[in-house]
Design a protein around this motif. Structure first.
Motif, PDB file in Angstrom:
ATOM      1  N   THR A 186      -2.394   2.670 -11.134  1.00 25.28           N
ATOM      2  CA  THR A 186      -2.141   3.142  -9.770  1.00 25.28           C
ATOM      3  C   THR A 186      -0.742   3.739  -9.656  1.00 25.28           C
ATOM      4  OG1 THR A 186      -3.625   1.464  -8.847  1.00 25.28           O
ATOM      5  CG2 THR A 186      -2.033   2.445  -7.343  1.00 25.28           C
ATOM      6  N   ALA A 187       0.252   3.040 -10.217  1.00 25.93           N
ATOM      7  CA  ALA A 187       1.635   3.514 -10.143  1.00 25.93           C
ATOM      8  C   ALA A 187       1.820   4.808 -10.926  1.00 25.93           C
ATOM      9  CB  ALA A 187       2.579   2.432 -10.662  1.00 25.93           C
ATOM     10  N   GLU A 188       1.145   4.926 -12.059  1.00 20.65           N
ATOM     11  CA  GLU A 188       1.286   6.149 -12.857  1.00 20.65           C
ATOM     12  C   GLU A 188       0.661   7.351 -12.160  1.00 20.65           C
ATOM     13  OE1 GLU A 188       1.423   6.578 -17.395  1.00 20.65           O
ATOM     14  OE2 GLU A 188      -0.681   6.972 -16.917  1.00 20.65           O
ATOM     15  N   ARG A 189      -0.453   7.131 -11.484  1.00 16.68           N
ATOM     16  CA  ARG A 189      -1.044   8.247 -10.727  1.00 16.68           C
ATOM     17  C   ARG A 189      -0.045   8.783  -9.698  1.00 16.68           C
ATOM     18  NH1 ARG A 189      -5.851   5.102 -10.872  1.00 16.68           N
ATOM     19  NH2 ARG A 189      -5.411   4.228  -8.806  1.00 16.68           N
ATOM     20  N   ALA A 190       0.770   7.898  -9.142  1.00 13.27           N
ATOM     21  CA  ALA A 190       1.751   8.313  -8.138  1.00 13.27           C
ATOM     22  C   ALA A 190       2.980   8.968  -8.764  1.00 13.27           C
ATOM     23  CB  ALA A 190       2.179   7.107  -7.309  1.00 13.27           C
ATOM     24  N   GLY A 191       3.179   8.774 -10.064  1.00 18.94           N
ATOM     25  CA  GLY A 191       4.345   9.343 -10.722  1.00 18.94           C
ATOM     26  C   GLY A 191       5.561   8.438 -10.733  1.00 18.94           C
ATOM     27  N   ILE A 249       2.812   1.378  -1.525  1.00 16.76           N
ATOM     28  CA  ILE A 249       3.981   2.145  -1.957  1.00 16.76           C
ATOM     29  C   ILE A 249       3.532   3.363  -2.759  1.00 16.76           C
ATOM     30  CG2 ILE A 249       6.023   2.124  -3.442  1.00 16.76           C
ATOM     31  CD1 ILE A 249       6.361  -0.847  -2.720  1.00 16.76           C
ATOM     32  N   SER A 250       2.606   3.143  -3.688  1.00 14.48           N
ATOM     33  CA  SER A 250       2.148   4.222  -4.563  1.00 14.48           C
ATOM     34  C   SER A 250       1.333   5.263  -3.826  1.00 14.48           C
ATOM     35  CB  SER A 250       1.308   3.639  -5.713  1.00 14.48           C
ATOM     36  OG  SER A 250       2.082   2.769  -6.518  1.00 14.48           O
ATOM     37  N   GLU A 251       0.520   4.832  -2.862  1.00 15.58           N
ATOM     38  CA  GLU A 251      -0.461   5.732  -2.263  1.00 15.58           C
ATOM     39  C   GLU A 251      -0.066   6.266  -0.891  1.00 15.58           C
ATOM     40  OE1 GLU A 251      -3.888   3.235  -2.476  1.00 15.58           O
ATOM     41  OE2 GLU A 251      -4.214   3.641  -4.615  1.00 15.58           O
ATOM     42  N   GLY A 303      18.237   6.177  -7.761  1.00 11.96           N
ATOM     43  CA  GLY A 303      17.043   6.092  -6.925  1.00 11.96           C
ATOM     44  C   GLY A 303      16.827   4.678  -6.452  1.00 11.96           C
ATOM     45  N   TYR A 304      15.584   4.198  -6.548  1.00 12.70           N
ATOM     46  CA  TYR A 304      15.239   2.913  -5.927  1.00 12.70           C
ATOM     47  C   TYR A 304      14.354   2.061  -6.827  1.00 12.70           C
ATOM     48  CZ  TYR A 304      17.405   4.899  -1.897  1.00 12.70           C
ATOM     49  OH  TYR A 304      18.349   5.452  -1.077  1.00 12.70           O
ATOM     50  N   MET A 305      14.657   0.767  -6.836  1.00 11.96           N
ATOM     51  CA  MET A 305      13.819  -0.253  -7.437  1.00 11.96           C
ATOM     52  C   MET A 305      13.093  -0.916  -6.274  1.00 11.96           C
ATOM     53  SD  MET A 305      13.370  -1.767 -10.582  1.00 11.96           S
ATOM     54  CE  MET A 305      14.938  -1.839 -11.476  1.00 11.96           C
ATOM     55  N   LEU A 306      11.873  -0.477  -6.020  1.00 17.34           N
ATOM     56  CA  LEU A 306      11.146  -0.899  -4.822  1.00 17.34           C
ATOM     57  C   LEU A 306      10.348  -2.170  -5.078  1.00 17.34           C
ATOM     58  CD1 LEU A 306       9.815   2.604  -3.687  1.00 17.34           C
ATOM     59  CD2 LEU A 306      11.807   1.365  -2.790  1.00 17.34           C
ATOM     60  N   SER A 307      10.446  -3.100  -4.140  1.00 12.95           N
ATOM     61  CA  SER A 307       9.633  -4.309  -4.197  1.00 12.95           C
ATOM     62  C   SER A 307       8.878  -4.448  -2.884  1.00 12.95           C
ATOM     63  CB  SER A 307      10.499  -5.549  -4.441  1.00 12.95           C
ATOM     64  OG  SER A 307      11.436  -5.716  -3.386  1.00 12.95           O
ATOM     65  N   SER A 308       7.907  -5.356  -2.883  1.00 14.47           N
ATOM     66  CA  SER A 308       7.104  -5.587  -1.688  1.00 14.47           C
ATOM     67  C   SER A 308       6.925  -7.081  -1.477  1.00 14.47           C
ATOM     68  CB  SER A 308       5.727  -4.927  -1.828  1.00 14.47           C
ATOM     69  OG  SER A 308       4.894  -5.304  -0.738  1.00 14.47           O
ATOM     70  N   PRO A 309       7.089  -7.554  -0.227  1.00 13.71           N
ATOM     71  CA  PRO A 309       6.812  -8.967   0.064  1.00 13.71           C
ATOM     72  C   PRO A 309       5.344  -9.203   0.408  1.00 13.71           C
ATOM     73  CG  PRO A 309       7.655  -7.939   2.037  1.00 13.71           C
ATOM     74  CD  PRO A 309       7.606  -6.857   0.974  1.00 13.71           C
ATOM     75  N   LEU A 310       4.567  -8.119   0.394  1.00 14.80           N
ATOM     76  CA  LEU A 310       3.155  -8.213   0.771  1.00 14.80           C
ATOM     77  C   LEU A 310       2.322  -8.670  -0.422  1.00 14.80           C
ATOM     78  CD1 LEU A 310       2.871  -4.942   2.898  1.00 14.80           C
ATOM     79  CD2 LEU A 310       3.503  -7.250   3.653  1.00 14.80           C
ATOM     80  N   ALA A 311       1.030  -8.663  -0.245  1.00 18.22           N
ATOM     81  CA  ALA A 311       0.139  -9.179  -1.263  1.00 18.22           C
ATOM     82  C   ALA A 311       0.176  -8.327  -2.528  1.00 18.22           C
ATOM     83  CB  ALA A 311      -1.297  -9.211  -0.723  1.00 18.22           C
ATOM     84  N   MET A 312      -0.138  -8.974  -3.649  1.00 19.99           N
ATOM     85  CA  MET A 312      -0.373  -8.280  -4.907  1.00 19.99           C
ATOM     86  C   MET A 312      -1.879  -8.078  -5.021  1.00 19.99           C
ATOM     87  SD  MET A 312       0.447  -7.247  -8.028  1.00 19.99           S
ATOM     88  CE  MET A 312       0.049  -7.345  -9.780  1.00 19.99           C
TER      89      MET A 312
END
Length: 444
Positions: free
Chosen positions: A42-47, A415-417, A399-408
């Protein structure tokens, strides 16, 4: 270095209730490798350029002198060695890179240099090494240390550790392997040399018994933001992991780093900072705010206490009704713990002489443990605009090291989509995978 580079910080993608929230996996749980392989695709599709894994090897036990609260609420545990997971993710992807963390305070450089060489081969040149100076007592106890190594000494060991790793990665020349089928000659011995390192912390003969990897050395990442940590990162790091959420401190870090890089004879324009930034992205502002509320509802004082105590090296369950902030700083120093974090932030805002109540401290602690003190929340356009403005204000390098407190995986998928396509539409991102290796793609 043009445009933002993006990484996802997956260090705690499965802890602090993320495994149970809306949008979490059903039928798969940590450490199921399939979860990470799907997320990598998923992350790679987003670049996105890199998936990053911080690490810690001790279960938090500072709060009340026990691991019980951390175990019960899944606070910063469990933590697995993610190198096998990275190897699996690399088979499901072609371009995205992977950041792996090991402690120079506890590990041996020969082992780490050999492992990272192997992973760079497995991934086709897509490995970054995040080297850390460990600051947590629970980690130290697992390696036989009764107390933490002094702050300055940790960075002296780190610098020697990296010197040894770099010498080992260069101990076999890139053209040493000849593989002459006619004569059976495998390599040129003149191009394979011992390093004969004899230092304060390590004695290593070498050479590395390995074929040079695609990048020769992994991308080196370092996160120290104290003056001593910044001096170490200026010496060897290709990329800096910085703490986001406060523009003044970000600008101060950037200025101090630029000065230190110049003193080392390095070009400040070539060394970017990825700012650690937690994001909650919704399709609408209301959706994002609702998700933020869901995160806050998870936390209890026990969970917050376990998190804060582990990272500060102080048992905050013993706090009196009120206290000067300088006393907390002295306690952290006595434990050789990190001088930064929540304590450093509060002293920066109020001063060491400020008397704080226990209630007020835990109010601040709640936003620190949840990451809400450095969270950007909103619809894709709002979040993208905030990141663009901050990127420009901090020097437009990195740039940014993005994290999320939401579900995995729900939070990371959003973020990706949702966010990344909006940033790309605005022309804010660096070119998408221009090279074959992570070093080329991060332009370091």
């Amino acid at each position: 270095m043009s445009g933002m580079h993006l990484a996802l910080d997956l260090s705690f993608s499965h802890t602090e209730g993320k495994w149970a929230r809306t949008g979490s996996w059903v039928g798969m749980d940590f450490p199921d490798t399939r979860m990470y392989m799907e997320l990598a695709r998923t992350a790679e599709r987003a670049g996105i350029e890199m998936l990053f894994f911080g690490d810690g090897t001790g279960i938090p036990d500072t709060w009340k002198g026990s691991i019980d609260a951390a175990v019960e609420w899944g606070v910063q545990w469990p933590r697995h060695d993610m190198s096998p997971i990275i190897a699996a993710m690399s088979t499901a992807t072609e371009h995205i890179g992977f950041g792996l963390t090991y402690s120079s305070t506890f590990m041996h450089p020969f082992y780490v240099a050999r492992l990272l060489n192997s992973l760079d081969h497995v991934t086709g040149g897509r490995i970054a090494f995040n080297v850390v100076a460990s600051t947590r007592g629970a980690d130290a106890a697992n390696y036989g240390f009764e107390q933490l190594m002094a702050h300055g000494e940790r960075y002296e060991r780190m610098e020697e550790f990296i010197d040894v790793c770099q010498a080992l990665w260069n101990s076999v020349a890139p053209d040493a392997i000849v593989r002459d089928r006619e004569t059976g000659r495998f390599a040129d011995p003149a191009k394979v040399r011992a390093i004969d390192h004899h230092g304060r912390f390590f004695d290593v003969k070498g050479p590395l018994p390995s074929v040079p990897s695609p990048q020769v050395a992994p991308v080196l990442v370092q996160a120290g933001n104290s003056p001593r940590g910044i001096a170490a990162s200026a010496r060897f790091a290709d990329l800096i992991f910085g703490f986001g959420g406060n523009l003044a401190s970000q600008q101060r870090h950037r200025t101090m780093l630029d000065t230190a890089l110049t003193e080392q004879g390095r070009d400040p324009a070539a060394v970017g900072i990825l700012w650690a930034t937690q994001v909650i992205v919704g399709r609408t502002k209301d959706e994002a705010e609702a998700r933020r509320g869901e995160v806050l509802n998870f936390w209890s004082e026990e969970a917050v206490g376990a998190y804060l105590a582990h990272n500060a090296g102080i048992d905050f369950s013993q706090l009196p009704a009120s206290f000067p902030l300088g006393e907390l700083k002295a306690q952290a120093a006595a434990a050789n713990a990190s001088p930064g974090g929540l304590i450093g932030k509060l002293i920066g805002e109020h001063g060491e002489d400020y008397t704080m109540s226990r209630t007020e401290f835990f109010e601040h602690g709640w936003t620190s443990a949840t990451g809400m003190d450095h969270t950007v929340c909103g619809d894709p356009g709002t979040v993208a605009g905030i990141l663009e403005e901050n990127f420009a204000a901090t020097g437009a390098r990195g740039g940014y090291m993005l994290s999320s407190p939401l579900a995995m995986p729900g939070g990371y998928a959003d973020i990706s989509e949702l966010l990344v396509p909006e940033l790309r539409r605005r022309g804010a991102l660096a070119p998408r995978y221009p090279g074959k290796t992570l070093r080329e793609n991060l332009a370091v």
